[in-house]
Scaffold this motif. Sequence first.
Motif, short mmCIF file in Angstrom:
data_model
loop_
_atom_site.label_atom_id
_atom_site.label_comp_id
_atom_site.label_asym_id
_atom_site.label_seq_id
_atom_site.Cartn_x
_atom_site.Cartn_y
_atom_site.Cartn_z
N ARG A 196 -58.75 -9.61 40.97
CA ARG A 196 -58.98 -8.77 39.79
C ARG A 196 -58.09 -9.22 38.63
N GLU A 197 -56.81 -9.46 38.91
CA GLU A 197 -55.89 -9.89 37.85
C GLU A 197 -56.31 -11.22 37.25
N ILE A 198 -56.70 -12.16 38.10
CA ILE A 198 -57.12 -13.47 37.60
C ILE A 198 -58.43 -13.33 36.83
N ASP A 199 -59.35 -12.50 37.32
CA ASP A 199 -60.60 -12.26 36.60
C ASP A 199 -60.33 -11.67 35.22
N VAL A 200 -59.42 -10.72 35.15
CA VAL A 200 -59.07 -10.10 33.85
C VAL A 200 -58.51 -11.16 32.91
N GLU A 201 -57.65 -12.02 33.43
CA GLU A 201 -57.08 -13.07 32.59
C GLU A 201 -58.17 -14.04 32.14
N GLU A 202 -59.12 -14.37 33.02
CA GLU A 202 -60.23 -15.24 32.62
C GLU A 202 -61.07 -14.57 31.53
N LEU A 203 -61.31 -13.27 31.68
CA LEU A 203 -62.06 -12.55 30.64
C LEU A 203 -61.30 -12.55 29.32
N ARG A 204 -59.99 -12.42 29.41
CA ARG A 204 -59.16 -12.45 28.21
C ARG A 204 -59.27 -13.81 27.51
N VAL A 205 -59.28 -14.88 28.30
CA VAL A 205 -59.42 -16.22 27.73
C VAL A 205 -60.78 -16.34 27.05
N GLU A 206 -61.84 -15.85 27.71
CA GLU A 206 -63.18 -15.92 27.13
C GLU A 206 -63.29 -15.04 25.88
N ARG A 207 -62.67 -13.89 25.90
CA ARG A 207 -62.69 -13.01 24.74
C ARG A 207 -62.01 -13.69 23.57
N ASP A 208 -60.86 -14.33 23.83
CA ASP A 208 -60.16 -15.04 22.78
C ASP A 208 -61.00 -16.18 22.25
N ALA A 209 -61.82 -16.80 23.10
CA ALA A 209 -62.70 -17.88 22.66
C ALA A 209 -63.70 -17.37 21.64
N GLY A 210 -64.21 -16.17 21.87
CA GLY A 210 -65.18 -15.57 20.95
C GLY A 210 -64.55 -15.22 19.60
N GLU A 211 -63.27 -14.90 19.61
CA GLU A 211 -62.59 -14.52 18.36
C GLU A 211 -62.24 -15.75 17.54
N VAL A 212 -61.98 -16.89 18.18
CA VAL A 212 -61.52 -18.07 17.46
C VAL A 212 -62.67 -18.89 16.94
N THR A 213 -63.76 -19.02 17.76
CA THR A 213 -64.86 -19.90 17.35
C THR A 213 -65.79 -19.27 16.37
#
Length: 184
Positions: free
Chosen positions: A167-184
Motif C-alpha cells: 500500500r505504501e509503495i502504491d501510494v508513492e507510485e500514485l504520488r509520482v504519477e500525480r506529480d507527472a500530471g502536474e508538471v507535463t
Amino acid sequence: AWTGMRGIVSLAAALALPLAVESGEPFPFRTQIILITFAVILSTLVLQGLTLVPLIRALRLGGGDSIRQQLLIAREAAATAALERLDELAREGWPEPAHLERLRHAYAERLARIASLRTDGRDVIDAPDARALRRLRRATLAVERRAVFRLHDEGLIGDDVLREMEREIDVEELRVERDAGEVT
C-alpha cells in the motif's frame, strides 16, 4: 490449544447418533445429547473466546508489536534496497547525479526515522528533469517492492506487513504519477 477445535467433531458425533435403536424405539437421550453438546460448544466459544485476548496479553503474544516490528524491518529493507540501487545507477553513469543525490537523501532520512514515506513538499523542477526524476523514482520503487516480496518469501514478514508495504509503495507510485500530471 486454548480454544480447541470449537466442537465441530463433537457436534458431528452427536448428530450422527441414530434416530432409533434396532428395536425401533427412539435412541435414548439423543435430543439431550445434542442439546448438551451444543451448550458445551457455545460456552467454549463464548467463555473461552472472551478469555483469549486477556490470555494473549498476559503471555505477551500479541501481534501488534510484532506487526509494527515487521513493518520497521520491511521499511528498512526496502529503503536499503533502494539506496543500493541508487549506488548501482551511479556506477552505471546515471545522467543526472543531482537526482541520485536527492533520492539518496530521501532514503537516508527514511532509514534514520524508519517511519512513513516522505510526504513533505515537492520541489519545483522543469519538465525534462521531472521526467528523468520520475523514471529514477519508479526504478527505486520497483526495487523496494522486490525487497519487500523477498522478505515475505523468506518468511521474515507476514501477510499483513506485506499488504501495508505494498500500500505504501502504491501510494508513492500514485504520488509520482500525480506529480507527472502536474508538471507535463
